[in-house]
Design a protein around this motif. Structure first.
Motif, PDB file in Angstrom:
ATOM      1  N   THR A 184      32.001 -22.138  14.580  1.00  0.00           N
ATOM      2  CA  THR A 184      32.070 -20.651  14.981  1.00  0.00           C
ATOM      3  C   THR A 184      30.787 -20.850  15.045  1.00  0.00           C
ATOM      4  OG1 THR A 184      32.395 -19.486  13.059  1.00  0.00           O
ATOM      5  CG2 THR A 184      34.778 -19.158  14.652  1.00  0.00           C
ATOM      6  N   TYR A 190      35.577 -16.974  20.226  1.00  0.00           N
ATOM      7  CA  TYR A 190      35.757 -16.023  19.645  1.00  0.00           C
ATOM      8  C   TYR A 190      36.077 -14.816  21.100  1.00  0.00           C
ATOM      9  CZ  TYR A 190      38.321 -12.040  17.418  1.00  0.00           C
ATOM     10  OH  TYR A 190      39.032 -10.980  17.099  1.00  0.00           O
ATOM     11  N   LEU A 221      43.197 -17.342  15.961  1.00  0.00           N
ATOM     12  CA  LEU A 221      42.274 -18.871  16.272  1.00  0.00           C
ATOM     13  C   LEU A 221      41.976 -19.566  14.910  1.00  0.00           C
ATOM     14  CD1 LEU A 221      40.105 -20.312  17.518  1.00  0.00           C
ATOM     15  CD2 LEU A 221      38.329 -17.718  17.182  1.00  0.00           C
ATOM     16  N   ASP A 226      33.774 -21.695   9.981  1.00  0.00           N
ATOM     17  CA  ASP A 226      33.600 -19.836  10.065  1.00  0.00           C
ATOM     18  C   ASP A 226      32.477 -19.472  10.013  1.00  0.00           C
ATOM     19  OD1 ASP A 226      34.007 -18.046  11.579  1.00  0.00           O
ATOM     20  OD2 ASP A 226      35.309 -16.892   9.972  1.00  0.00           O
ATOM     21  N   ALA A 231      37.140 -15.677  12.587  1.00  0.00           N
ATOM     22  CA  ALA A 231      38.693 -16.697  12.604  1.00  0.00           C
ATOM     23  C   ALA A 231      39.321 -15.875  12.230  1.00  0.00           C
ATOM     24  CB  ALA A 231      38.182 -18.175  12.403  1.00  0.00           C
TER      25      ALA A 231
END
Length: 399
Positions: A184, A190, A221, A226, A231
């Motif tokens: 991410t 997201y 997710l 991250d 997540a």
């Protein structure tokens, strides 16, 4: 109940390919179109069209060339440096999935991994292989789990490919779905995923349990890294040099970035780069990491899951937007992987680094010196990110 072999919804999925991966690794639900049918737009022109709002980024491609010798060398270095970490992360993720789903999934109702094309693909393939471990293999039987793996397009501002998701839901009406991405950055994907899944976020929806199996409002997710803190399940929240983040199609099954298609016209589209077969690392990468995972001597760890995003970097992004007078957050590309991809695919203004000589940013710094791009070292101020690319403003900001 329909016999699995004659389930027409499953048969529909079987006609799709797997890019340059094995058929057992993944089925990529994209309509593959010919390179000649796609407008090949130069980066600077593409940047102006995107930022002026004349064209959406998912309507154009800059066709990929083979990575340079230096780029290849840096990928190989990143792979050497990051093999054990990637393998350990995959083992921990697979072990955690096994732990969560072992009571509920069966061969007739497998866990369905849905990788977000493209960065999710190599991670999803590695997980699919880990979950497929035979119970006879005593060292790794602690994460064998019946699973299927599909690649599906998600596009910022336009969402997850609803046609592809519906095909999966029709084929696996009793299966839980987990969405897989590589890392991410700011958490934009997201949020895109959450928006796309909102229609299912109601216990009376027939597919509620397929997606919201961890509870209402919990987006399942999974990512390798991250930093944005969004997540549900991630191997870590660090920004590190994920080897697969350094390459584009040549580590993602030779699949191009996806192109948007209106839902009534079918699946999102993609180009298959058959001209890059000679430099493709997709299978070599997963074979290498998979072998390293099987050779690990440390037992896997159960990872923490999060019901809701923490967004721990949101304030930092706000500060950077203010400091650099950026009204459009899409011009801020955090994480080593995203910063590197932005240099290769977009028109960068400057790179922000946490450290002037971090080993994980060697490729970034090399690309900057090659293209005469400004580097600003900001120290701990930008942590947990090691690197952030700021895209040049090319027109009235609307992208």
């Amino acid at each position: 109940m329909t016999h699995p072999m004659t389930n027409p919804s499953k048969q529909k999925l079987e006609k799709y390919g797997s890019g340059s991966y094995l058929a057992s690794d993944v089925t990529v639900l994209l309509d593959i179109v010919d390179k000649d049918a796609v407008a090949d737009v130069p980066v600077s022109q593409k940047e102006a069209l995107i930022q002026s709002g004349q064209r959406h980024y998912s309507d154009m491609l800059t066709l990929e060339n083979a990575p340079t010798a230096m780029h290849e060398q840096l990928y190989q270095q990143a792979l050497t440096q990051g093999t054990t970490r990637t393998a350990t992360d995959i083992a921990n993720l697979a072990y955690t999935l096994h732990h969560i789903f072992q009571q509920t999934v069966r061969p007739e109702r497998p866990l369905v991994l849905v990788s977000l094309v493209r960065a999710g693909l190599p991670i999803g393939v590695l997980l699919q292989r880990a979950l497929a471990e035979s119970d006879n293999n005593s060292s790794n039987s602690h994460y064998a789990l019946p699973s299927m793996h599909y690649g599906v397009s998600i596009i910022r501002d336009r969402g997850l490919d609803a046609v592809a998701l519906q095909m999966i839901l029709d084929a696996y009406p009793d299966s839980p779905i987990v969405f897989v991405d590589g890392w991410t950055g700011k958490g934009a994907i997201y949020q895109e995923l959450a928006r796309s899944l909102d229609v299912f976020n109601n216990p009376s929806h027939p597919n509620f349990a397929n997606i919201f199996h961890q509870g209402k409002n919990v987006i399942p997710l999974l990512t390798l890294a991250d930093p944005a803190g969004v997540a549900w399940l991630a191997a870590s929240e660090e920004d590190w040099l994920i080897p697969s983040g350094l390459l584009n199609s040549t580590v993602s099954g030779l699949i191009s970035r996806s192109l948007y298609t209106e839902p009534q016209s079918g699946l999102h589209r993609s180009v298959f780069y058959d001209n890059l077969v000679a430099v493709d690392h997709s299978l070599a990468f997963v074979d290498h990491i998979d072998g390293a995972r099987r050779a690990l001597s440390t037992p896997p760890q159960d990872l923490q899951t999060f019901k809701q995003p923490r967004y721990q970097t949101a304030t930092l992004i706000d500060t950077l937007a203010m400091d650099y007078n950026i009204s459009n957050r899409n011009r801020i590309k955090p994480t080593i992987a995203e910063a590197t991809r932005a240099i290769l695919r977009r028109d960068p203004e400057r790179i922000l680094l946490a450290s002037a000589d971090h080993p994980d940013t060697v490729l970034l710094r090399h690309l900057c010196s090659e293209r005469d791009i400004n580097i600003t070292v900001l120290g701990a101020k930008i942590l947990p990110y090691q690197a952030i690319t700021l895209i040049k403003q090319r027109a009235t900001d609307r992208s």
